[in-house]
Design a protein around this motif. Structure first.
Motif, PDB file in Angstrom:
ATOM      1  N   ALA A 165       0.772  -1.236  -0.038  1.00  0.00           N
ATOM      2  CA  ALA A 165       0.069  -0.042  -0.110  1.00  0.00           C
ATOM      3  C   ALA A 165       1.009   1.175  -0.029  1.00  0.00           C
ATOM      4  O   ALA A 165       1.964   1.177   0.752  1.00  0.00           O
ATOM      5  N   ALA A 166       0.212   2.338  -0.821  1.00  0.00           N
ATOM      6  CA  ALA A 166       1.109   3.371  -0.914  1.00  0.00           C
ATOM      7  C   ALA A 166       0.618   4.524  -0.257  1.00  0.00           C
ATOM      8  O   ALA A 166       1.032   5.646   0.175  1.00  0.00           O
ATOM      9  N   VAL A 167      -0.670   4.608  -0.070  1.00  0.00           N
ATOM     10  CA  VAL A 167      -1.515   5.781   0.510  1.00  0.00           C
ATOM     11  C   VAL A 167      -2.607   5.133   1.533  1.00  0.00           C
ATOM     12  O   VAL A 167      -3.188   4.202   1.309  1.00  0.00           O
ATOM     13  N   ILE A 168      -2.992   6.106   2.554  1.00  0.00           N
ATOM     14  CA  ILE A 168      -4.146   5.741   3.367  1.00  0.00           C
ATOM     15  C   ILE A 168      -4.955   7.000   3.308  1.00  0.00           C
ATOM     16  O   ILE A 168      -4.295   8.213   3.022  1.00  0.00           O
ATOM     17  N   ASP A 169      -6.048   6.990   3.963  1.00  0.00           N
ATOM     18  CA  ASP A 169      -6.906   8.458   4.074  1.00  0.00           C
ATOM     19  C   ASP A 169      -7.211   8.612   5.616  1.00  0.00           C
ATOM     20  O   ASP A 169      -6.909   8.095   6.602  1.00  0.00           O
TER      21      ASP A 169
ATOM     22  N   VAL B   7      -7.055   4.187  -6.410  1.00  0.00           N
ATOM     23  CA  VAL B   7      -7.216   5.055  -5.565  1.00  0.00           C
ATOM     24  C   VAL B   7      -6.826   4.904  -4.002  1.00  0.00           C
ATOM     25  O   VAL B   7      -7.278   5.362  -3.101  1.00  0.00           O
ATOM     26  N   GLY B   8      -5.960   3.774  -4.065  1.00  0.00           N
ATOM     27  CA  GLY B   8      -5.298   3.708  -2.595  1.00  0.00           C
ATOM     28  C   GLY B   8      -6.382   3.104  -1.647  1.00  0.00           C
ATOM     29  O   GLY B   8      -6.214   3.621  -0.504  1.00  0.00           O
ATOM     30  N   GLN B   9      -7.074   2.123  -2.115  1.00  0.00           N
ATOM     31  CA  GLN B   9      -8.468   1.931  -1.086  1.00  0.00           C
ATOM     32  C   GLN B   9      -8.280   0.386  -0.848  1.00  0.00           C
ATOM     33  O   GLN B   9      -9.318  -0.216   0.064  1.00  0.00           O
ATOM     34  N   GLY B  10      -7.199  -0.287  -0.882  1.00  0.00           N
ATOM     35  CA  GLY B  10      -7.239  -2.066  -0.534  1.00  0.00           C
ATOM     36  C   GLY B  10      -7.225  -2.020   0.774  1.00  0.00           C
ATOM     37  O   GLY B  10      -8.280  -2.418   1.510  1.00  0.00           O
TER      38      GLY B  10
ATOM     39  N   PHE C  35     -15.870 -15.147  10.202  1.00  0.00           N
ATOM     40  CA  PHE C  35     -16.058 -13.923   9.087  1.00  0.00           C
ATOM     41  C   PHE C  35     -14.768 -13.597   8.425  1.00  0.00           C
ATOM     42  O   PHE C  35     -13.807 -13.981   8.804  1.00  0.00           O
ATOM     43  N   LEU C  36     -15.025 -12.845   7.092  1.00  0.00           N
ATOM     44  CA  LEU C  36     -13.887 -12.504   6.280  1.00  0.00           C
ATOM     45  C   LEU C  36     -13.673 -10.956   6.345  1.00  0.00           C
ATOM     46  O   LEU C  36     -14.738 -10.459   6.611  1.00  0.00           O
ATOM     47  N   ALA C  37     -12.534 -10.640   6.389  1.00  0.00           N
ATOM     48  CA  ALA C  37     -12.293  -9.563   6.496  1.00  0.00           C
ATOM     49  C   ALA C  37     -11.250  -8.921   5.654  1.00  0.00           C
ATOM     50  O   ALA C  37     -10.031  -9.735   5.499  1.00  0.00           O
ATOM     51  N   GLY C  38     -10.998  -7.667   5.093  1.00  0.00           N
ATOM     52  CA  GLY C  38     -10.009  -7.094   4.318  1.00  0.00           C
ATOM     53  C   GLY C  38      -9.618  -8.000   2.888  1.00  0.00           C
ATOM     54  O   GLY C  38     -10.693  -8.238   2.509  1.00  0.00           O
ATOM     55  N   ASP C  39      -8.353  -8.283   2.414  1.00  0.00           N
ATOM     56  CA  ASP C  39      -8.410  -8.672   1.063  1.00  0.00           C
ATOM     57  C   ASP C  39      -9.124 -10.162   0.926  1.00  0.00           C
ATOM     58  O   ASP C  39      -9.269 -10.629  -0.073  1.00  0.00           O
ATOM     59  N   SER C  40      -9.112 -10.790   1.981  1.00  0.00           N
ATOM     60  CA  SER C  40      -9.827 -12.204   1.976  1.00  0.00           C
ATOM     61  C   SER C  40     -11.437 -12.150   1.620  1.00  0.00           C
ATOM     62  O   SER C  40     -12.069 -12.722   1.107  1.00  0.00           O
ATOM     63  N   ALA C  41     -11.989 -10.752   2.004  1.00  0.00           N
ATOM     64  CA  ALA C  41     -13.249 -10.679   1.410  1.00  0.00           C
ATOM     65  C   ALA C  41     -13.563  -9.908   0.143  1.00  0.00           C
ATOM     66  O   ALA C  41     -14.612  -9.830  -0.566  1.00  0.00           O
ATOM     67  N   HIS C  42     -12.333  -8.850  -0.250  1.00  0.00           N
ATOM     68  CA  HIS C  42     -12.325  -7.877  -1.142  1.00  0.00           C
ATOM     69  C   HIS C  42     -11.147  -7.569  -1.828  1.00  0.00           C
ATOM     70  O   HIS C  42     -10.062  -7.353  -1.003  1.00  0.00           O
TER      71      HIS C  42
ATOM     72  N   SER D 282     -18.590   0.542  -3.799  1.00  0.00           N
ATOM     73  CA  SER D 282     -18.383   1.993  -4.291  1.00  0.00           C
ATOM     74  C   SER D 282     -16.732   2.233  -4.388  1.00  0.00           C
ATOM     75  O   SER D 282     -16.593   3.107  -5.398  1.00  0.00           O
ATOM     76  N   MET D 283     -16.179   1.896  -3.416  1.00  0.00           N
ATOM     77  CA  MET D 283     -14.792   2.170  -3.667  1.00  0.00           C
ATOM     78  C   MET D 283     -14.132   1.477  -4.900  1.00  0.00           C
ATOM     79  O   MET D 283     -13.082   1.905  -5.484  1.00  0.00           O
TER      80      MET D 283
END
Ligand SMILES: Cc1cc2nc3c(=O)[nH]c(=O)nc-3n(C[C@H](O)[C@H](O)[C@H](O)COP(=O)(O)OP(=O)(O)OC[C@H]3O[C@@H](n4cnc5c(N)ncnc54)[C@H](O)[C@@H]3O)c2cc1C
Length: 514
Positions: free
Chosen positions: A44-48, A294-297, A281-288, A337-338
């Motif tokens: 990852a290069a950016v966060i918000d 746009v730096g949203q992973g 539960f799945l969270a993060g990259d395992s879910a999507h 939407s991201m």
């Protein structure tokens, strides 16, 4: 016998963040990862600002910002080299800069150090999850040292799979991971630099149809380039030093660059068909998976972690299990939407057809002339609001109209005073006192612009700072009763609120108590 309340499979950034959030809520956690240590290379290069606010909740925002660089603007360069400012994120009211370049391994180091320092989470590196057995009131997970050895069982109330895009847990639960993979491949180059690149002081998207490029500063001392490869182009020569020097030369003046990595990636847009299977539960990259344009992973994964953490804690303390269904209900549309934003922007950048490139550049020029670009560049990111979920009432249909369902702003770092559990922002001491009497932390903010704009005397905030309910003095009793129903407990019996860990002392005059 139960070994822990939540077992986290995978200690990438999402698993680490979830472990910290849960630990700070008093949940017992075992977190395992098949690797011996955090992944050492940059991704990852950016966060918000939303993510920095989540880091603030665990007292790590300042530490993350120490290894970061605030980006005030983003430039698009047309095929003919004309520059347009395409993003100047308006400083929302979340209390943090909206766009920040990071170095993912440094950010992860900050989190692993915080886990060590807290000393309350059982962190097991070099431990692979091999089997997941679900039962009505627990989950048995069988793990084995990655280096080999005996398998052992960990029994937990819940499991969260933060095991990345190739998620073992998702596959073992046979949850389809629908979506698509980009046909374009991108060469990602990470360089160590002796000083910031004079020609690229902030992120640049270069719409050169012959070689679409992204060039951006990362954390101090680092710079990234991404070059699109064309179909059929052999990737191997692009990973050689001479070719790398040739590609990056136009961006370098007299700076010294030492390349630490060259790797070819294919990006994906995928979502798991469901993010919950009973107690797993799945969270993060395992879910999507979201393309990085746009730096949203990770940023989306960070929101997952925060959304899930307080709900797991509430259910472990007696809330009805259906509260956990709201995790996917809230997060999936936002992630979608991201992803859509990333795909649209990716389409703009990846144009390799000269005619389409000319049309794109013409449209951007027109948007600049008509003033549309100046609106878009400030408002491009989807708002942090949810249209359905765990709220006292159904949020308004249009995101711009939402009060309930939206992320409460953070003027003057009020989160420090609100703590990490349920809280109220009230417009008078009497209202704040009435909520406090019911066991809910509250601050009095007599001229709060959000309360005024939304015509209410108080806002009841969930632990993740989304607005659960609003009202006036006469609505307090009903709202408190509704909240007790959601949590399955009387408010007085809830764990007392605590300020965010290691946060700086509040500077605002507002008073807090719980
Ligand atoms: C080139 C590139 C650029 C990016 N840019 C951005 C960006 O600018 N902004 C952004 O927000 N995101 C970006 N991302 C995405 C971001 O890096 C990922 O979204 C993030 O790393 C995902 O974190 P995670 O914790 O979900 O998964 P991962 O980081 O993949 O971690 C998964 C962990 O699970 C472990 N694991 C797997 N299987 C098992 C098992 N069976 N047992 C135990 N452990 C297991 C792995 O060892 C790993 O440590 C980018 C990604 C790439 C590749």
């Amino acid at each position: 016998m139960i070994d822990c309340e939540v077992l986290i499979c995978g200690l990438g950034p999402v698993g680490q963040l979830l472990a910290l959030l849960l630990t700070d809520l008093g949940v017992s956690v075992i977190a395992v990862d098949e690797a011996d240590e955090p992944y050492p290379l940059p991704r990852a290069a950016v966060i918000d600002d939303e993510v920095l606010r989540i880091f603030q909740a665990i007292g790590l925002d300042a530490a993350v910002l120490r290894d970061a660089q605030v980006q005030k603007t983003v430039t698009f360069v047309t095929d003919r080299g004309k520059k347009y400012e395409v993003l100047r994120p308006a400083h929302g009211d979340l209390g943090h800069p909206p766009l920040v370049s990071i170095h993912q391994p440094s950010m992860e180091h900050t989190m692993t150090a915080a886990l060590d320092e807290r000393g309350q989470t059982d962190v097991r590196w070099g431990t692979r999850v091999e089997t997941v057995d679900r039962a009505a009131d627990h989950v048995d997970v069988y793990v084995r040292p990655t280096a080999g050895g005996r398998s052992s069982r960990i029994r937990s109330r819940f499991v969260v799979a933060c095991d990345g895009g190739k998620s073992f847990v998702r596959r073992t639960l046979q949850i389809p991971f629908g979506g698509s993979t980009y046909s374009q491949r991108w060469l990602v180059l990470d360089g160590l630099i002796d000083k910031p690149l004079a020609k690229v002081p902030h992120p640049h998207f270069v719409g050169d149809v012959k070689r679409p490029t992204v060039s951006l500063p990362m954390s101090p001392g680092r710079h990234r380039w991404e070059f699109m490869l064309h179909p059929g182009e052999d990737a191997a020569p692009f990973e050689r030093e001479a070719r790398i020097r040739e590609l990056t030369a136009p961006y370098i003046t007299d700076e010294q660059v030492e390349f630490e990595r060259a790797v070819v990636y294919t990006f994906h847009v995928r979502r798991a068909e469901r993010w919950r299977a009973g107690r797993v539960f799945l969270a993060g990259d395992s879910a999507h998976l979201t393309p990085p344009f746009v730096g949203q992973g990770f940023s989306s994964g960070a929101r997952d972690a925060q959304n899930l953490a307080w709900k797991l804690e509430a259910v472990l303390r007696g809330a009805p299990s259906r509260l956990l269904d709201s995790y996917e209900v809230e997060r999936r549309p936002h992630v979608t939407s991201m992803q859509n934003l990333a795909v649209r922007w990716g389409g703009v950048v990846q144009t390799a057809n000269p005619a389409v490139g000319r049309m794109r550049d013409g449209l951007i020029g027109l948007a600049k002339l008509t003033g549309v670009l100046s609106i878009i560049r400030e408002q491009v990111k989807p708002l942090p609001t949810y249209g359905h979920g765990a709220f006292a009432e159904r949020p308004a249909k249009l995101p711009f109209n939402r009060s309930v369902g939206s992320l409460f702003p953070q003027p003057e770092r009020i989160d420090v005073q609100l703590g990490n559990r349920w809280s109220v922002v009230a417009d008078s001491p009497a209202i704040a006192k009435a909520w406090r009497a019911r066991g809910v932390a509250s601050i009095c903010s007599p001229v709060d612009p959000w309360l005024r704009a939304n015509h209410c005397e108080w806002a009841l905030l969930r632990p993740d700072k989304f607005v659960y309910a609003t009202g006036d003095a006469g609505d307090i009793a009903a709202a408190a009763k509704g909240l007790e129903g959601l949590l399955g407990a009387s408010l007085g019996s809830l764990v007392p609120n605590a300020p965010a860990p290691s946060s700086p002392a509040p500077e605002s005059a507002a008073a807090v108590a719980s």
